[in-house]
Write a protein that holds these residues in place. Structure first.
Motif, PDB file in Angstrom:
ATOM      1  N   ASN A 267       0.822  -1.208   0.000  1.00  0.00           N
ATOM      2  CA  ASN A 267       0.000   0.000   0.000  1.00  0.00           C
ATOM      3  C   ASN A 267       0.858   1.261   0.000  1.00  0.00           C
ATOM      4  O   ASN A 267       0.590   2.226  -0.731  1.00  0.00           O
ATOM      5  CB  ASN A 267      -0.925   0.017   1.218  1.00  0.00           C
ATOM      6  CG  ASN A 267      -2.047  -0.998   1.130  1.00  0.00           C
ATOM      7  OD1 ASN A 267      -2.229  -1.645   0.096  1.00  0.00           O
ATOM      8  ND2 ASN A 267      -2.793  -1.159   2.206  1.00  0.00           N
ATOM      9  N   ALA A 268       1.900   1.269   0.838  1.00  0.00           N
ATOM     10  CA  ALA A 268       2.772   2.441   0.924  1.00  0.00           C
ATOM     11  C   ALA A 268       3.514   2.676  -0.386  1.00  0.00           C
ATOM     12  O   ALA A 268       3.645   3.825  -0.843  1.00  0.00           O
ATOM     13  CB  ALA A 268       3.763   2.267   2.073  1.00  0.00           C
ATOM     14  N   ALA A 269       3.992   1.604  -1.016  1.00  0.00           N
ATOM     15  CA  ALA A 269       4.740   1.743  -2.264  1.00  0.00           C
ATOM     16  C   ALA A 269       3.836   2.240  -3.389  1.00  0.00           C
ATOM     17  O   ALA A 269       4.239   3.099  -4.185  1.00  0.00           O
ATOM     18  CB  ALA A 269       5.377   0.414  -2.643  1.00  0.00           C
ATOM     19  N   GLU A 270       2.618   1.709  -3.486  1.00  0.00           N
ATOM     20  CA  GLU A 270       1.698   2.189  -4.525  1.00  0.00           C
ATOM     21  C   GLU A 270       1.322   3.645  -4.284  1.00  0.00           C
ATOM     22  O   GLU A 270       1.189   4.420  -5.237  1.00  0.00           O
ATOM     23  CB  GLU A 270       0.443   1.320  -4.573  1.00  0.00           C
ATOM     24  CG  GLU A 270       0.623   0.021  -5.336  1.00  0.00           C
ATOM     25  CD  GLU A 270      -0.683  -0.503  -5.897  1.00  0.00           C
ATOM     26  OE1 GLU A 270      -1.752   0.071  -5.597  1.00  0.00           O
ATOM     27  OE2 GLU A 270      -0.631  -1.493  -6.668  1.00  0.00           O
ATOM     28  N   TYR A 271       1.163   4.027  -3.028  1.00  0.00           N
ATOM     29  CA  TYR A 271       0.858   5.429  -2.724  1.00  0.00           C
ATOM     30  C   TYR A 271       2.023   6.324  -3.134  1.00  0.00           C
ATOM     31  O   TYR A 271       1.810   7.423  -3.673  1.00  0.00           O
ATOM     32  CB  TYR A 271       0.553   5.593  -1.238  1.00  0.00           C
ATOM     33  CG  TYR A 271       0.253   7.018  -0.850  1.00  0.00           C
ATOM     34  CD1 TYR A 271      -0.961   7.615  -1.200  1.00  0.00           C
ATOM     35  CD2 TYR A 271       1.177   7.774  -0.152  1.00  0.00           C
ATOM     36  CE1 TYR A 271      -1.235   8.937  -0.853  1.00  0.00           C
ATOM     37  CE2 TYR A 271       0.912   9.082   0.198  1.00  0.00           C
ATOM     38  CZ  TYR A 271      -0.294   9.656  -0.153  1.00  0.00           C
ATOM     39  OH  TYR A 271      -0.551  10.964   0.182  1.00  0.00           O
ATOM     40  N   LEU A 272       3.247   5.875  -2.904  1.00  0.00           N
ATOM     41  CA  LEU A 272       4.413   6.645  -3.329  1.00  0.00           C
ATOM     42  C   LEU A 272       4.395   6.866  -4.833  1.00  0.00           C
ATOM     43  O   LEU A 272       4.661   7.988  -5.303  1.00  0.00           O
ATOM     44  CB  LEU A 272       5.695   5.926  -2.919  1.00  0.00           C
ATOM     45  CG  LEU A 272       7.001   6.503  -3.476  1.00  0.00           C
ATOM     46  CD1 LEU A 272       7.218   7.927  -2.967  1.00  0.00           C
ATOM     47  CD2 LEU A 272       8.182   5.603  -3.133  1.00  0.00           C
ATOM     48  N   VAL A 273       4.093   5.829  -5.610  1.00  0.00           N
ATOM     49  CA  VAL A 273       4.050   5.963  -7.065  1.00  0.00           C
ATOM     50  C   VAL A 273       2.983   6.974  -7.473  1.00  0.00           C
ATOM     51  O   VAL A 273       3.203   7.804  -8.363  1.00  0.00           O
ATOM     52  CB  VAL A 273       3.782   4.597  -7.726  1.00  0.00           C
ATOM     53  CG1 VAL A 273       3.532   4.762  -9.220  1.00  0.00           C
ATOM     54  CG2 VAL A 273       4.963   3.667  -7.491  1.00  0.00           C
ATOM     55  N   VAL A 274       1.827   6.929  -6.825  1.00  0.00           N
ATOM     56  CA  VAL A 274       0.754   7.891  -7.129  1.00  0.00           C
ATOM     57  C   VAL A 274       1.249   9.314  -6.886  1.00  0.00           C
ATOM     58  O   VAL A 274       1.036  10.219  -7.707  1.00  0.00           O
ATOM     59  CB  VAL A 274      -0.494   7.591  -6.282  1.00  0.00           C
ATOM     60  CG1 VAL A 274      -1.507   8.737  -6.376  1.00  0.00           C
ATOM     61  CG2 VAL A 274      -1.144   6.288  -6.742  1.00  0.00           C
ATOM     62  N   LEU A 275       1.932   9.520  -5.760  1.00  0.00           N
ATOM     63  CA  LEU A 275       2.425  10.865  -5.436  1.00  0.00           C
ATOM     64  C   LEU A 275       3.473  11.342  -6.437  1.00  0.00           C
ATOM     65  O   LEU A 275       3.397  12.462  -6.965  1.00  0.00           O
ATOM     66  CB  LEU A 275       3.032  10.882  -4.043  1.00  0.00           C
ATOM     67  CG  LEU A 275       2.131  11.118  -2.843  1.00  0.00           C
ATOM     68  CD1 LEU A 275       2.976  11.226  -1.591  1.00  0.00           C
ATOM     69  CD2 LEU A 275       1.279  12.362  -3.010  1.00  0.00           C
ATOM     70  N   LEU A 276       4.475  10.506  -6.695  1.00  0.00           N
ATOM     71  CA  LEU A 276       5.573  10.915  -7.562  1.00  0.00           C
ATOM     72  C   LEU A 276       5.116  11.145  -8.996  1.00  0.00           C
ATOM     73  O   LEU A 276       5.743  11.920  -9.732  1.00  0.00           O
ATOM     74  CB  LEU A 276       6.687   9.868  -7.545  1.00  0.00           C
ATOM     75  CG  LEU A 276       7.401   9.643  -6.216  1.00  0.00           C
ATOM     76  CD1 LEU A 276       8.512   8.616  -6.371  1.00  0.00           C
ATOM     77  CD2 LEU A 276       7.963  10.944  -5.662  1.00  0.00           C
ATOM     78  N   SER A 277       4.046  10.481  -9.403  1.00  0.00           N
ATOM     79  CA  SER A 277       3.542  10.619 -10.769  1.00  0.00           C
ATOM     80  C   SER A 277       2.557  11.761 -10.913  1.00  0.00           C
ATOM     81  O   SER A 277       2.088  12.046 -12.020  1.00  0.00           O
ATOM     82  CB  SER A 277       2.869   9.310 -11.216  1.00  0.00           C
ATOM     83  OG  SER A 277       3.767   8.218 -11.143  1.00  0.00           O
ATOM     84  N   SER A 278       2.224  12.432  -9.812  1.00  0.00           N
ATOM     85  CA  SER A 278       1.201  13.475  -9.853  1.00  0.00           C
ATOM     86  C   SER A 278       1.760  14.770 -10.417  1.00  0.00           C
ATOM     87  O   SER A 278       2.933  15.104 -10.231  1.00  0.00           O
ATOM     88  CB  SER A 278       0.643  13.723  -8.451  1.00  0.00           C
ATOM     89  OG  SER A 278       1.660  14.198  -7.577  1.00  0.00           O
ATOM     90  N   SER A 279       0.916  15.492 -11.117  1.00  0.00           N
ATOM     91  CA  SER A 279       1.310  16.808 -11.604  1.00  0.00           C
ATOM     92  C   SER A 279       1.360  17.771 -10.425  1.00  0.00           C
ATOM     93  O   SER A 279       0.581  17.662  -9.474  1.00  0.00           O
ATOM     94  CB  SER A 279       0.301  17.312 -12.648  1.00  0.00           C
ATOM     95  OG  SER A 279      -0.984  17.434 -12.075  1.00  0.00           O
ATOM     96  N   GLY A 280       2.291  18.684 -10.484  1.00  0.00           N
ATOM     97  CA  GLY A 280       2.428  19.649  -9.402  1.00  0.00           C
ATOM     98  C   GLY A 280       3.241  19.170  -8.223  1.00  0.00           C
ATOM     99  O   GLY A 280       3.318  19.876  -7.211  1.00  0.00           O
ATOM    100  N   PHE A 281       3.854  17.972  -8.324  1.00  0.00           N
ATOM    101  CA  PHE A 281       4.680  17.526  -7.202  1.00  0.00           C
ATOM    102  C   PHE A 281       5.826  18.520  -7.009  1.00  0.00           C
ATOM    103  O   PHE A 281       6.518  18.876  -7.967  1.00  0.00           O
ATOM    104  CB  PHE A 281       5.230  16.127  -7.460  1.00  0.00           C
ATOM    105  CG  PHE A 281       5.924  15.538  -6.266  1.00  0.00           C
ATOM    106  CD1 PHE A 281       5.207  14.845  -5.311  1.00  0.00           C
ATOM    107  CD2 PHE A 281       7.290  15.693  -6.084  1.00  0.00           C
ATOM    108  CE1 PHE A 281       5.840  14.300  -4.197  1.00  0.00           C
ATOM    109  CE2 PHE A 281       7.926  15.167  -4.975  1.00  0.00           C
ATOM    110  CZ  PHE A 281       7.201  14.467  -4.031  1.00  0.00           C
TER     111      PHE A 281
END
Length: 368
Positions: A267-281
């Motif tokens: 869960n933590a790793a998938e959440y990290l991918v979602v964050l890093l792939s988001s626009s505006g990071f």
């Protein structure tokens, strides 16, 4: 020398404390074959949907010292601008459930500089001191607001749905979909499996939501290196109480072991991918390896040099890691009388060797 575009491509250094946790992380971040950098193994990765890339390093052991050394190496040698610490954590707040994800907005090393004194009515008492670091406000603002953005809301919904489908069948009652909690993280070199001690930790700060063993070391390295940020993401696999062993031994579909630890880290790793792939990071631009953040011939900003026993050579902290149990000397190379005047021929040879090392580093990164 070929230049690697670190400022735009390779930005992230991911620290995973345990090999078991790496097995779960690698299912989400498929790594390239391991490569040796200064005698240490790193795994490159790239997120195809965003082009973000970086390195994963598994620590040699749990605890603050290995995390500090690795984070410092990632920043100063590999030139990352974001260090991510990811793995299991223990929930300290009743609202934090197994499988939830905690993002630390504050890191509190709860046993740092504590003092043991005679107790009143008890053999011993502990007087707290502690040390705290705050996660960069830009990162936390992005995490807190991400779910309210149209694209962010949709991504988090899909993340929760995927996680719910993987949730182990046997476990505590509650909603199947995990939640993200942003809050204070306690950290210390102690494995906690006693509810009384977990409650004692939280008595020092009622806002503590989770507990780990490495964040303080990584936070110190980031604090000493102004060109990099730290993001700590923990998947909750127990509550630091007497049931820890039960949840650690929990089995999932097909009888797979460590089901809740697997579920939490995934869960933590998938959440990290979602964050890093988001626009505006909110990326911070780092320096390329061999550049200003990794000046050869000078020690890391916070790790002093280690002198050879015979006084004939100097091994800098950015070349090799002293054992965490060894004391660090409090003097630098320039203050040592045996090194007041360097041999020019020796210095030329050392510079050539360092240049070869830098070229090797760039070659390794190009291979990824």
């Amino acid at each position: 020398m070929r230049q690697q575009p670190f400022g735009k491509a390779r930005r992230v250094g991911v620290i995973v404390p345990l090999g078991e946790e790496f097995e779960y992380v690698r299912a989400v971040l498929p790594p390239a074959p391991g490569q040796l950098v200064d005698g240490e193994q790193y795994h490159g990765f790239r997120l195809p949907q965003s082009g973000v890339s970086g390195f994963v390093r598994v620590l040699s052991d749990m605890g603050q010292a290995p995390a500090a050394l690795t984070a410092d190496r990632m920043i100063n040698r590999l030139g990352v601008s974001l260090v991510v610490l990811i793995g299991t954590g223990a929930g300290l707040d009743g609202a934090v459930r197994l499988g939830d994800v905690v993002v630390a907005d504050q890191i509190q090393e709860h046993l740092r500089q504590a003092k043991v004194v005679p107790g009143a009515g008890a053999p011993l008492a502990v007087e707290r001191a502690g040390e705290s670091w705050r996660t960069d406000a830009r990162l936390i603002d992005h995490v807190r607001n991400f779910g309210w953005l149209p694209a962010g809301a949709a991504e988090l919904t899909r993340w929760r749905q995927r996680a719910a489908a993987r949730r182990p069948g046997s476990g505590p009652a509650g909603p199947a979909e995990p939640q993200v909690h942003v809050g204070a993280l306690a950290t210390g070199d102690v494995v906690v499996a006693a509810g009384a001690f977990a409650r004692w930790i939280r008595q020092g700060n009622r806002k503590l939501v989770a507990l780990d063993m490495e964040a303080g070391g990584a936070a110190l390295a980031a604090h000493r290196n102004a060109g990099a940020d730290l993001l700590v993401i923990r998947g909750i696999s127990d509550h630091a109480d007497e049931q820890k062993a039960t949840w650690d031994a929990g089995r999932g579909p097909g009888g797979a072991r460590n089901a809740w630890r697997h579920y939490a880290v995934h869960n933590a790793a998938e959440y990290l991918v979602v964050l890093l792939s988001s626009s505006g990071f909110p990326w911070r631009e780092g320096a390329a390896p061999g550049g200003a953040a990794a000046v050869r011939g000078a020690p890391s900003p916070w790790l002093p040099v280690t002198l050879g026993l015979a006084g004939e050579h100097v091994l800098h902290a950015d070349h090799a890691h002293p054992h965490p149990d060894h004391a660090y000397p409090d003097h630098a190379q320039a203050d040592h009388p045996d090194h007041a005047h360097a041999d020019p021929e020796h210095a030329d040879g050392a510079e050539a060797e360092h240049a070869d090392d830098d070229q090797h580093l760039h070659d390794v990164l190009d291979d990824w």
